[in-house]
Scaffold this motif. Structure first.
Motif, PDB file in Angstrom:
ATOM      1  N   GLU A 229       0.825  -1.213   0.000  1.00 34.08           N
ATOM      2  CA  GLU A 229       0.000   0.000   0.000  1.00 34.08           C
ATOM      3  C   GLU A 229       0.857   1.260   0.000  1.00 34.08           C
ATOM      4  OE1 GLU A 229      -3.102   0.376  -0.592  1.00 34.08           O
ATOM      5  OE2 GLU A 229      -3.321  -1.794  -0.818  1.00 34.08           O
ATOM      6  N   ALA A 230       1.967   1.229   0.737  1.00 34.04           N
ATOM      7  CA  ALA A 230       2.863   2.394   0.779  1.00 34.04           C
ATOM      8  C   ALA A 230       3.434   2.677  -0.610  1.00 34.04           C
ATOM      9  CB  ALA A 230       3.992   2.145   1.773  1.00 34.04           C
ATOM     10  N   TYR A 231       3.791   1.619  -1.328  1.00 35.14           N
ATOM     11  CA  TYR A 231       4.324   1.805  -2.684  1.00 35.14           C
ATOM     12  C   TYR A 231       3.236   2.275  -3.640  1.00 35.14           C
ATOM     13  CZ  TYR A 231       8.647  -0.506  -1.184  1.00 35.14           C
ATOM     14  OH  TYR A 231       9.821  -0.834  -0.551  1.00 35.14           O
ATOM     15  N   ASN A 232       2.019   1.800  -3.440  1.00 41.99           N
ATOM     16  CA  ASN A 232       0.899   2.274  -4.252  1.00 41.99           C
ATOM     17  C   ASN A 232       0.724   3.777  -4.101  1.00 41.99           C
ATOM     18  OD1 ASN A 232      -0.700   0.922  -6.111  1.00 41.99           O
ATOM     19  ND2 ASN A 232      -1.788  -0.280  -4.580  1.00 41.99           N
ATOM     20  N   LYS A 233       0.796   4.229  -2.856  1.00 43.42           N
ATOM     21  CA  LYS A 233       0.645   5.663  -2.576  1.00 43.42           C
ATOM     22  C   LYS A 233       1.824   6.453  -3.144  1.00 43.42           C
ATOM     23  CE  LYS A 233      -2.114   5.015   1.629  1.00 43.42           C
ATOM     24  NZ  LYS A 233      -2.141   5.144   3.111  1.00 43.42           N
ATOM     25  N   LEU A 234       3.026   5.886  -3.035  1.00 43.14           N
ATOM     26  CA  LEU A 234       4.213   6.551  -3.570  1.00 43.14           C
ATOM     27  C   LEU A 234       4.088   6.724  -5.081  1.00 43.14           C
ATOM     28  CD1 LEU A 234       7.126   7.621  -3.462  1.00 43.14           C
ATOM     29  CD2 LEU A 234       7.918   5.234  -3.522  1.00 43.14           C
ATOM     30  N   ILE A 235       3.661   5.678  -5.766  1.00 41.72           N
ATOM     31  CA  ILE A 235       3.508   5.730  -7.221  1.00 41.72           C
ATOM     32  C   ILE A 235       2.459   6.777  -7.615  1.00 41.72           C
ATOM     33  CG2 ILE A 235       2.733   4.407  -9.239  1.00 41.72           C
ATOM     34  CD1 ILE A 235       3.909   1.897  -7.734  1.00 41.72           C
ATOM     35  N   ALA A 236       1.369   6.822  -6.844  1.00 44.78           N
ATOM     36  CA  ALA A 236       0.313   7.815  -7.122  1.00 44.78           C
ATOM     37  C   ALA A 236       0.829   9.236  -6.893  1.00 44.78           C
ATOM     38  CB  ALA A 236      -0.894   7.538  -6.234  1.00 44.78           C
ATOM     39  N   SER A 237       1.637   9.414  -5.848  1.00 45.32           N
ATOM     40  CA  SER A 237       2.169  10.742  -5.539  1.00 45.32           C
ATOM     41  C   SER A 237       3.124  11.231  -6.631  1.00 45.32           C
ATOM     42  CB  SER A 237       2.891  10.729  -4.189  1.00 45.32           C
ATOM     43  OG  SER A 237       4.110  10.006  -4.265  1.00 45.32           O
ATOM     44  N   LEU A 238       3.741  10.278  -7.329  1.00 44.64           N
ATOM     45  CA  LEU A 238       4.645  10.619  -8.432  1.00 44.64           C
ATOM     46  C   LEU A 238       3.894  10.722  -9.766  1.00 44.64           C
ATOM     47  CD1 LEU A 238       7.605   8.208  -7.528  1.00 44.64           C
ATOM     48  CD2 LEU A 238       7.525  10.677  -7.150  1.00 44.64           C
ATOM     49  N   ASN A 239       2.590  10.425  -9.717  1.00 50.60           N
ATOM     50  CA  ASN A 239       1.757  10.432 -10.916  1.00 50.60           C
ATOM     51  C   ASN A 239       2.304   9.476 -11.979  1.00 50.60           C
ATOM     52  OD1 ASN A 239      -0.507  11.259 -12.370  1.00 50.60           O
ATOM     53  ND2 ASN A 239       0.616  12.890 -13.430  1.00 50.60           N
ATOM     54  N   MET A 240       2.706   8.275 -11.522  1.00 56.21           N
ATOM     55  CA  MET A 240       3.335   7.297 -12.411  1.00 56.21           C
ATOM     56  C   MET A 240       2.514   6.006 -12.516  1.00 56.21           C
ATOM     57  SD  MET A 240       6.227   8.464 -13.697  1.00 56.21           S
ATOM     58  CE  MET A 240       7.352   7.116 -14.004  1.00 56.21           C
ATOM     59  N   GLN A 241       1.211   6.096 -12.255  1.00 53.28           N
ATOM     60  CA  GLN A 241       0.373   4.885 -12.263  1.00 53.28           C
ATOM     61  C   GLN A 241       0.390   4.161 -13.607  1.00 53.28           C
ATOM     62  OE1 GLN A 241      -0.527   7.964 -11.209  1.00 53.28           O
ATOM     63  NE2 GLN A 241      -2.191   7.878  -9.691  1.00 53.28           N
ATOM     64  N   ASP A 242       0.591   4.902 -14.701  1.00 54.42           N
ATOM     65  CA  ASP A 242       0.597   4.280 -16.027  1.00 54.42           C
ATOM     66  C   ASP A 242       1.948   3.665 -16.370  1.00 54.42           C
ATOM     67  OD1 ASP A 242      -2.022   5.033 -16.412  1.00 54.42           O
ATOM     68  OD2 ASP A 242      -1.504   6.915 -17.416  1.00 54.42           O
ATOM     69  N   LYS A 243       2.969   4.041 -15.612  1.00 56.84           N
ATOM     70  CA  LYS A 243       4.333   3.596 -15.917  1.00 56.84           C
ATOM     71  C   LYS A 243       4.865   2.565 -14.927  1.00 56.84           C
ATOM     72  CE  LYS A 243       5.378   6.206 -19.503  1.00 56.84           C
ATOM     73  NZ  LYS A 243       5.834   5.629 -20.795  1.00 56.84           N
ATOM     74  N   ILE A 244       4.392   2.622 -13.690  1.00 54.70           N
ATOM     75  CA  ILE A 244       4.868   1.707 -12.653  1.00 54.70           C
ATOM     76  C   ILE A 244       3.694   0.867 -12.179  1.00 54.70           C
ATOM     77  CG2 ILE A 244       6.048   1.483 -10.435  1.00 54.70           C
ATOM     78  CD1 ILE A 244       7.217   4.268 -10.849  1.00 54.70           C
ATOM     79  N   ILE A 245       3.825  -0.440 -12.325  1.00 50.69           N
ATOM     80  CA  ILE A 245       2.701  -1.340 -12.054  1.00 50.69           C
ATOM     81  C   ILE A 245       3.072  -2.340 -10.971  1.00 50.69           C
ATOM     82  CG2 ILE A 245       1.144  -3.062 -13.061  1.00 50.69           C
ATOM     83  CD1 ILE A 245       1.813  -1.656 -15.804  1.00 50.69           C
ATOM     84  N   LEU A 246       2.242  -2.395  -9.923  1.00 49.56           N
ATOM     85  CA  LEU A 246       2.382  -3.402  -8.883  1.00 49.56           C
ATOM     86  C   LEU A 246       1.456  -4.560  -9.218  1.00 49.56           C
ATOM     87  CD1 LEU A 246       2.364  -1.224  -5.604  1.00 49.56           C
ATOM     88  CD2 LEU A 246       4.333  -1.982  -6.949  1.00 49.56           C
ATOM     89  N   VAL A 247       2.031  -5.699  -9.523  1.00 49.55           N
ATOM     90  CA  VAL A 247       1.242  -6.857  -9.942  1.00 49.55           C
ATOM     91  C   VAL A 247       0.712  -7.634  -8.746  1.00 49.55           C
ATOM     92  CG1 VAL A 247       1.361  -9.069 -11.168  1.00 49.55           C
ATOM     93  CG2 VAL A 247       2.487  -7.054 -12.128  1.00 49.55           C
ATOM     94  N   GLY A 248       1.438  -7.591  -7.615  1.00 52.13           N
ATOM     95  CA  GLY A 248       1.103  -8.446  -6.474  1.00 52.13           C
ATOM     96  C   GLY A 248       1.673  -9.839  -6.690  1.00 52.13           C
TER      97      GLY A 248
END
Length: 361
Positions: A229-248
């Protein structure tokens, strides 16, 4: 007549040691009667040959026992382990991981059969408390052989293990090799595989990727853990949701190994990083922190991969930029990685284990 061997480990959940045991068991089952004994009941995460027997010592794991409960629990585990080994006429028990190694040594000495123990983690960053560290120190000299994965681990355990110490590398999982397809066109993907937890340090990779010119590249992280979840929030804060993907967690990791071009590994420390040899076998150009222990014994810098200092984001940015912009270097590292990965072929590693087993039985 086949001899009977038993692997002993905490569980058969997902994990490096569990994958190694499953791979070895599947390969050795033609030569020996193979049994896997876990401390607690669980469903095997990795596929096992139908000829492999599985036993467990106790049905449930108490994650927060009192001191008295802990002592009673340890006695129960050892007594049940002795019973399983004795009732099934096991000729040799092979322990994996520190606490299980201690149980294995005690149980085998009680019924007078030989043992092999195997350390999988980096002992310098051990999570063992003082009691278990003491028990390890006084019990390990009674093992018939200690197997480690790196020269660094061997040097560490020389200090209090006077018996024979063997270095046997981890095998690449057979299923991964079976699903490898080098003809699949590679995509502009930087891949990371591992638990999303503090020692793996994936936030370093996320920040580095955010800084490089990666217009045509994506970063994919396969794995789950406390930092998801922390990495999800970090990626969102960087506005990189389309470039960085957490697959689980993803059972078919071969799907991503087949597609990716670069493997980036950012751990602060390791026991032996299986994922690096997996990625190399798929022809990924690997960049890894030169953490203790493992990467420097797998990767020859600038020959079959790249090593960078632990925690060095600038070095990671620089080398990721070089790799993403230099197809010729990427191809060279890829080809050399495939050649190097042959040292970890499961059949080769199984033969090393079989040779050792036959010496001790």
């Amino acid at each position: 007549m086949k001899k009977s061997i038993a692997f002993v480990l905490p569980n058969l959940n997902t994990g490096g040691a569990q994958r190694v045991v499953s791979t070895l068991a599947n390969l050795l089952v033609e030569k020996y009667h193979v049994r896997i004994i876990t401390l607690y009941e669980c469903k095997p995460f990795y596929n096992l040959d139908s000829k492999i027997s599985v036993n467990f010592c106790l049905s449930e794991f108490n994650s927060n026992p009192t001191f008295v409960q802990s002592i009673v629990n340890n006695f129960k585990l050892i007594i049940k382990l002795i019973k399983i080994l004795k009732n099934n006429n096991v000729n040799l028990a092979i322990g994996f991981m520190s606490t299980t190694n201690i149980y294995t040594i005690i149980a085998t000495k009680f019924i007078r059969i030989p043992n092999i123990i195997s350390e999988r983690a980096n002992p310098e960053y051990s999570s063992l408390n003082n009691i278990w560290t003491f028990l390890r120190k006084i019990n390990y000299p009674f093992s018939n052989c200690l197997v480690v994965q790196t020269k660094a681990n061997k040097n560490y355990f020389k200090t209090y293990n006077k018996n024979k110490i063997e270095i046997i590398n981890n095998p690449i999982d057979n299923n991964l090799l079976f699903n490898r397809n080098l003809d699949i066109p590679k995509e502009n993907i930087i891949l990371n595989v591992g638990r999303l937890e503090e020692p793996k340090n994936q936030d370093l990779l996320i920040h580095a990727f955010n800084k490089i010119k990666n217009i045509n590249w994506k970063l994919i992280l396969v794995g789950d853990g406390k930092n998801y979840e922390a990495y999800n929030k970090l990626i969102a804060s960087l506005n990189m949701q389309d470039k960085i993907i957490l697959v689980g967690n993803y059972s078919d990791v071969a799907f991503y190994y087949n597609k990716a071009k670069i493997f980036a590994f950012t751990s602060k420390y390791e026991g032996f990083p299986n994922v690096i040899i997996e990625a190399m076998s798929y022809g990924l150009a690997c960049i890894s922190t030169d953490c203790p222990h493992g990467p420097s014994e797998i990767i020859k810098n600038n020959e079959n991969g790249i090593l960078i200092p632990v925690g060095d984001q600038i070095a990671l940015e620089k080398n990721l930029t070089i790799l993403t912009q230099n197809p010729k270097l990427l191809k060279t590292l890829s080809n050399n990685a495939i050649i190097s990965a042959a040292d970890y072929n499961p059949n080769k590693i199984a033969l090393e284990w079989s040779t050792l087993i036959n010496k001790i039985i």
